[in-house]
Design a protein around this motif. Structure first.
Motif, PDB file in Angstrom:
ATOM      1  N   LEU A  29       9.050   1.478  -1.124  1.00 54.12           N
ATOM      2  CA  LEU A  29       8.192   0.470  -0.486  1.00 54.12           C
ATOM      3  C   LEU A  29       9.018  -0.444   0.412  1.00 54.12           C
ATOM      4  O   LEU A  29       8.560  -0.906   1.451  1.00 54.12           O
ATOM      5  N   LEU A  30      10.271  -0.686  -0.009  1.00 50.09           N
ATOM      6  CA  LEU A  30      11.149  -1.589   0.739  1.00 50.09           C
ATOM      7  C   LEU A  30      11.913  -0.862   1.844  1.00 50.09           C
ATOM      8  O   LEU A  30      12.703  -1.477   2.556  1.00 50.09           O
TER       9      LEU A  30
ATOM     10  N   SER B 100       0.824  -1.202   0.000  1.00 45.75           N
ATOM     11  CA  SER B 100       0.000   0.000   0.000  1.00 45.75           C
ATOM     12  C   SER B 100       0.860   1.255   0.000  1.00 45.75           C
ATOM     13  O   SER B 100       1.909   1.329   0.632  1.00 45.75           O
ATOM     14  N   CYS B 101       0.409   2.201  -0.780  1.00 44.47           N
ATOM     15  CA  CYS B 101       1.117   3.463  -0.949  1.00 44.47           C
ATOM     16  C   CYS B 101       0.048   4.530  -0.813  1.00 44.47           C
ATOM     17  O   CYS B 101      -0.939   4.515  -1.544  1.00 44.47           O
TER      18      CYS B 101
ATOM     19  N   THR C 280       3.667   4.222   3.456  1.00 47.76           N
ATOM     20  CA  THR C 280       3.682   2.990   2.656  1.00 47.76           C
ATOM     21  C   THR C 280       3.649   1.796   3.593  1.00 47.76           C
ATOM     22  O   THR C 280       4.052   1.892   4.750  1.00 47.76           O
ATOM     23  N   SER C 281       3.160   0.688   3.071  1.00 47.78           N
ATOM     24  CA  SER C 281       3.331  -0.546   3.822  1.00 47.78           C
ATOM     25  C   SER C 281       3.422  -1.718   2.873  1.00 47.78           C
ATOM     26  O   SER C 281       2.845  -1.704   1.775  1.00 47.78           O
TER      27      SER C 281
ATOM     28  N   THR D 154      -0.831   7.175  -4.689  1.00 47.09           N
ATOM     29  CA  THR D 154      -1.680   6.279  -3.901  1.00 47.09           C
ATOM     30  C   THR D 154      -2.077   5.063  -4.726  1.00 47.09           C
ATOM     31  O   THR D 154      -2.543   5.204  -5.855  1.00 47.09           O
ATOM     32  N   PHE D 155      -1.838   3.880  -4.187  1.00 50.81           N
ATOM     33  CA  PHE D 155      -2.385   2.644  -4.754  1.00 50.81           C
ATOM     34  C   PHE D 155      -2.320   1.540  -3.702  1.00 50.81           C
ATOM     35  O   PHE D 155      -1.568   1.641  -2.730  1.00 50.81           O
ATOM     36  N   HIS D 156      -3.170   0.548  -3.900  1.00 45.06           N
ATOM     37  CA  HIS D 156      -3.219  -0.576  -2.955  1.00 45.06           C
ATOM     38  C   HIS D 156      -3.257  -1.861  -3.749  1.00 45.06           C
ATOM     39  O   HIS D 156      -3.979  -1.958  -4.741  1.00 45.06           O
ATOM     40  N   ILE D 157      -2.498  -2.842  -3.324  1.00 45.91           N
ATOM     41  CA  ILE D 157      -2.454  -4.122  -4.034  1.00 45.91           C
ATOM     42  C   ILE D 157      -2.782  -5.249  -3.054  1.00 45.91           C
ATOM     43  O   ILE D 157      -2.166  -5.347  -1.987  1.00 45.91           O
TER      44      ILE D 157
END
Ligand SMILES: Nc1ncnc2c1ncn2[C@@H]1O[C@H](COP(=O)(O)OP(=O)(O)OP(=O)(O)O)[C@@H](O)[C@H]1O
Ligand SMILES: [Mg+2]
Length: 267
Positions: free
Chosen positions: A47-48, A3-4, A58-59, A21-24
């Motif tokens: 992200l890392l 998630s961002c 982020t997660s 913003t996006f979520h996977i």
């Protein structure tokens, strides 16, 4: 899984990413695309927790890597398979040792299973029998394939591939592409995020694409819909690479009928 949320990133005075913003979700296969230099690699790295960013959150696997302690980051790294552009192999270890090292440190696999995994993966990347070679004895494309094999050796929950085929010859690219496509269909539970500036690669193994341009997410959705209903820029970006393709090949990609009709059948 990934998630961002409202992420901002600058390098010095240059603002690269704005409000990303996006979520996977678990098991989703997604391509992150955009023109060269739009910030794809930076996004994977942040992200890392490998590059700092200024705003947003982020997660990955439920963990905010930027603000986590080292030992928590290390636990999360064990569950993620990453392949960056240069392959990232240890030069002083053979191919087998590179893969084995990753599994010893990141999994509970016993020796027999590790050796079987190495054999299976090296065949999958079409490099059987290369176990005892050192990275300097491999070509760039071979290194990249070993890097991908290593990213998968640990059975990651999340796999992040950065430009898996850029700079490779067409034959090697096809091998890698097929391998990632197979992976996308076989490993249902694995979440896959592939960053690439190559539209043809992107649509091969993901239905959903996230497009970054001028620092923003300008589209996020199934590529077949975006190809027809996206903004002019999105349609142009996606189609430029596709309309030169052979019709047979275009059909093979399952391009929308409407798109094929417009660009091929009308000629
Ligand atoms: N460590 C850094 N310091 C300063 N600028 C950087 C740094 N890393 C990247 N940049 C700049 O940020 C921009 C985006 O780089 P990034 O590598 O994230 O893009 P990309 O979309 O992955 O590009 P490509 O398609 O070429 O791989 C580029 O203009 C680059 O010069
Ligand atoms: Mg990049």
């Amino acid at each position: 899984m990934i998630s961002c949320e409202g992420v901002h990133k600058s390098y010095g005075s240059f603002q690269l990413l704005r409000n990303i913003t996006f979520h996977i979700k678990k098991g989703e296969k997604v391509s992150l695309i955009g023109p060269g230099g739009c910030g794809k690699t930076t996004l994977l790295k942040l992200l890392l927790g490998l590059v700092p960013f200024e705003g947003g959150h982020t997660s990955i696997l439920g963990t905010d890597m930027q603000n986590s302690k080292r030992y928590i980051q290390n636990e999360i790294f064990k569950k993620i398979g990453v392949s960056f552009q240069n392959g990232g192999l240890f030069d002083f270890m053979t191919v087998e040792e590179n893969l084995n090292f990753a599994m010893i440190h990141m999994t509970e696999k016993n020796e027999l299973t590790r050796m079987e995994t190495i054999k299976t993966l090296l065949s999958a990347v079409k490099l059987p029998g290369t176990e005892k070679l050192y990275p300097h004895e491999l070509s760039g494309g071979m290194k990249r394939r070993v890097g991908i094999a290593r990213a998968l050796a640990t059975d990651p929950l999340v796999a992040l591939f950065d430009e898996p085929t850029s700079g490779l010859d067409p034959v090697t690219s096809t091998i890698i592409l097929e391998m990632i496509s197979n992976l996308a269909t076989q490993k249902e539970g694995m979440t896959l995020l592939v960053a690439t500036s190559n539209v043809e690669i992107a649509i091969r193994f993901a239905d959903r694409i996230i497009i970054v341009h001028n620092g923003k997410v300008i589209a996020d959705g199934p590529w077949r819909s975006l190809l027809i209903e996206g903004s002019d820029w999105v349609k142009h970006f996606l189609s430029v690479r596709l309309i030169g393709l052979d019709l047979e090949y275009a059909r093979d990609l399952n391009l929308p009928d409407e798109f094929i009709e417009k660009h091929w059948n009308s000629k």
